[in-house]
Write a protein that holds these residues in place. Structure first.
Motif, PDB file in Angstrom:
ATOM      1  N   ALA A  42       0.847  -1.195   0.000  1.00  0.00           N
ATOM      2  CA  ALA A  42       0.000   0.000   0.000  1.00  0.00           C
ATOM      3  C   ALA A  42       0.876   1.236   0.000  1.00  0.00           C
ATOM      4  O   ALA A  42       2.047   1.196   0.373  1.00  0.00           O
ATOM      5  N   GLN A  43       0.284   2.330  -0.439  1.00  0.00           N
ATOM      6  CA  GLN A  43       0.984   3.610  -0.475  1.00  0.00           C
ATOM      7  C   GLN A  43       0.479   4.473   0.675  1.00  0.00           C
ATOM      8  O   GLN A  43      -0.719   4.522   0.931  1.00  0.00           O
ATOM      9  N   GLY A 102      -9.041  -6.291   0.496  1.00  0.00           N
ATOM     10  CA  GLY A 102      -8.819  -7.331   1.497  1.00  0.00           C
ATOM     11  C   GLY A 102      -8.217  -6.825   2.796  1.00  0.00           C
ATOM     12  O   GLY A 102      -7.808  -7.611   3.631  1.00  0.00           O
ATOM     13  N   VAL A 103      -8.159  -5.503   2.962  1.00  0.00           N
ATOM     14  CA  VAL A 103      -7.627  -4.952   4.211  1.00  0.00           C
ATOM     15  C   VAL A 103      -8.761  -4.845   5.226  1.00  0.00           C
ATOM     16  O   VAL A 103      -9.868  -4.432   4.874  1.00  0.00           O
ATOM     17  N   TYR A 146      -6.738   0.410  11.801  1.00  0.00           N
ATOM     18  CA  TYR A 146      -7.680   0.855  12.823  1.00  0.00           C
ATOM     19  C   TYR A 146      -9.101   0.875  12.275  1.00  0.00           C
ATOM     20  O   TYR A 146     -10.016   0.304  12.856  1.00  0.00           O
ATOM     21  N   LYS A 147      -9.270   1.541  11.141  1.00  0.00           N
ATOM     22  CA  LYS A 147     -10.587   1.621  10.512  1.00  0.00           C
ATOM     23  C   LYS A 147     -10.419   1.535   9.010  1.00  0.00           C
ATOM     24  O   LYS A 147      -9.389   1.927   8.481  1.00  0.00           O
ATOM     25  N   CYS A 148     -11.447   1.050   8.323  1.00  0.00           N
ATOM     26  CA  CYS A 148     -11.358   0.921   6.866  1.00  0.00           C
ATOM     27  C   CYS A 148     -12.598   1.488   6.192  1.00  0.00           C
ATOM     28  O   CYS A 148     -13.704   1.344   6.700  1.00  0.00           O
ATOM     29  N   VAL A 182       0.471  -4.396   4.291  1.00  0.00           N
ATOM     30  CA  VAL A 182      -0.537  -4.841   5.256  1.00  0.00           C
ATOM     31  C   VAL A 182      -0.462  -6.358   5.366  1.00  0.00           C
ATOM     32  O   VAL A 182      -0.437  -7.067   4.356  1.00  0.00           O
ATOM     33  N   LEU A 183      -0.385  -6.849   6.598  1.00  0.00           N
ATOM     34  CA  LEU A 183      -0.241  -8.283   6.826  1.00  0.00           C
ATOM     35  C   LEU A 183      -1.575  -8.880   7.231  1.00  0.00           C
ATOM     36  O   LEU A 183      -2.075  -8.603   8.311  1.00  0.00           O
ATOM     37  N   GLY A 184      -2.174  -9.678   6.342  1.00  0.00           N
ATOM     38  CA  GLY A 184      -3.445 -10.327   6.660  1.00  0.00           C
ATOM     39  C   GLY A 184      -3.190 -11.779   6.997  1.00  0.00           C
ATOM     40  O   GLY A 184      -2.622 -12.509   6.201  1.00  0.00           O
ATOM     41  N   ARG A 185      -3.568 -12.182   8.175  1.00  0.00           N
ATOM     42  CA  ARG A 185      -3.308 -13.562   8.596  1.00  0.00           C
ATOM     43  C   ARG A 185      -4.247 -14.514   7.870  1.00  0.00           C
ATOM     44  O   ARG A 185      -5.453 -14.294   7.826  1.00  0.00           O
TER      45      ARG A 185
END
Lengths: 166, 301
Positions: free
Chosen positions: B128-129, B151-152, B169-171, B275-278
């Motif tokens: 991401a930027q 997907g964040v 925190y928020k999307c 961004v790390l998505g498990r």
């Protein structure tokens, strides 16, 4: 009509300058200018107080949205708008009873400078206290308020000079 | 007679109250507006606060991204250099890991099985930027140009090239707001490489340093030691770079020591983030709900 358009232009211009440029300034780890207060300082003296407060609220809230601080800039701006009349009365030219736009042309350099400094100090004190919401690190906070206010006043005066001394 | 007097008095009272309110109507407006501001201030600082009053809303995010598109051309050479260096380091790790896996894992597992296992416990990385950030307040935030559509989700970890950055925190649909380490409400579980646990917090001021608290007194730590993520939370895998110990402070009761940590991430220069998505986040959430049903519900709202 022309006056309204000029006002809108100043509003948009100052907000853009604040959120694209001035909010990123962090001089010596202390000073961040909030130049958008110039909009509130320079509105005509006889503008209805309620209108002035609503304008200040909207102005502050727009800046807040861009700074992720909803309520902080808006709260400080409304306080400034509310107390502006009293501040202005302190430095008003004595024989002036008609409406005027506060500035170095209408008030003279020194009265305007003192008016701007007091107003900006009030605004910045409210702003930084609302943001920190605690009196821990009070010394650092006071220093930040003072340095930021000095920078803001300097920029406000520069805008005035550019506007009136072509 | 008495009734008349009371009525009269009442009338006078109501009249003067109305007159008072009319005369001082700007006081009313002033108080009302300030109350609105304080409510906004407090509701925003809670987890449930509106994301639309932030830099992640469509209008402000678009404007800020426009600015970022212009300003991101400055310093391209330095950025290239950093990316090449990171590539080289990653390539080295791939070689090392491949050597290990060919020795151990593949004895009992086929390569595909091994990859599947990695996939189940691994992290999906979304580049991401950074389109907006601040470092000069007590509660700083970072805005990224990736959102739910990419997907964040809230509670995902965010890292930069040099080290960890914070937690989502928020999307909104296309943007997200990250709570970086430089926020008084941010807490990240960390450890001294190879030993003891503590949690990292920022106490305002200099954006280069943060404090690691609650390290036991007997912890084996010295200035210059590396601090990494502990892997105790689901935000970050174990062993991601956080920073380097800069100073040691014993606590007043002598039971713990606190460390001043020089953060690896240079927040003032941060431009790219990952961004790390498990992968197994759903499973973890289900497990958490079994263990802490109330807490989890609160977070989901």
């Amino acid at each position: 009509m022309e006056k309204t358009l000029t006002r809108i232009a100043w509003f948009v211009g100052l907000v853009l300058a604040q959120v694209l440029l001035f909010k990123k300034i962090y001089l010596f780890g202390l000073a961040t200018p909030f130049v958008y207060v110039y909009f509130i300082l320079a509105l005509d003296k006889d503008l209805d107080k309620n209108k002035l407060m609503l304008l200040a609220f909207v102005l502050g809230l727009v800046v807040d949205v861009f700074c992720n601080t909803p309520g902080v800039n808006a709260g400080a701006s409304v306080l400034l708008a509310f107390s502006r009349e009293r501040l202005l009365r302190l430095f008003m030219p004595r024989e002036e009873f008609e409406n005027f736009e506060p500035g170095i042309e209408s008030m003279g350099i020194w009265p305007f400078l003192r008016y701007a400094f007091l107003a900006v100090m009030l605004h910045h004190s409210a702003l930084f206290l609302l943001e920190a919401f605690s009196f821990a690190h009070i010394g650092y906070l006071l220093l930040r308020i003072l340095c930021s206010a000095l920078l803001t006043v300097m920029l406000v005066m520069s805008i005035e000079f550019v506007r009136h001394r072509r | 007679m008495l009734g008349f007097w009371i009525q009269n008095l009442n009338l006078v009272f109501v009249n003067s109250l109305l007159q008072f309110l009319y005369k001082h109507n700007h006081w009313l407006l002033f108080i009302a507006l300030e109350v609105v501001c304080v409510v906004l201030l407090f509701s925003y600082n809670s987890y449930q606060g509106s994301v639309y009053l932030s830099t992640a809303n469509a209008v402000s995010a678009r404007l800020l991204r426009g600015q970022d598109k212009v300003t991101s051309y400055f310093g391209l050479a330095a950025k290239n250099k950093a990316l090449v260096a990171q590539n080289a380091a990653l390539q080295e790790r791939i070689f090392a890991l491949e050597a290990i896996s060919s020795q151990h894992l593949l004895d009992s597992l086929s390569k595909e099985e091994a990859l599947q296992r990695v996939h189940r416990t691994g992290y999906r990385i979304t580049p991401a930027q950074v389109i907006d950030k601040s470092v000069n307040r007590t509660d700083n935030y970072i805005t990224l140009d990736r959102g739910i559509a990419d997907g964040v989700e809230p509670d995902m970890g965010v890292m930069g090239i040099d080290g960890i950055v914070g937690v989502v925190y928020k999307c909104t649909e296309h943007y997200s707001l990250v709570m970086p380490l430089l926020n008084s409400k941010s807490t990240v579980s960390c450890k001294v490489q190879g030993s003891d646990l503590g949690y990292l917090q920022w106490e305002g001021g200099d954006p280069r340093y943060a404090m690691l608290h609650d390290l036991p007194r007997y912890a084996d730590v010295a200035v210059g030691d590396t601090i990494v993520t502990s892997g105790n939370s689901s935000f970050f895998p174990e062993g991601l770079m956080v920073g380097v110990v800069n100073e040691l402070y014993p606590s007043s009761d002598g039971l713990y020591i606190a460390l001043k940590v020089e953060l690896a991430t240079q927040f003032t220069r941060l431009e790219h983030a990952f961004v790390l998505g498990r992968m197994d986040a759903d499973e973890l959430d289900a497990l958490k709900e079994l263990l802490y049903p109330k807490k989890d519900k609160k977070k989901k709202n």
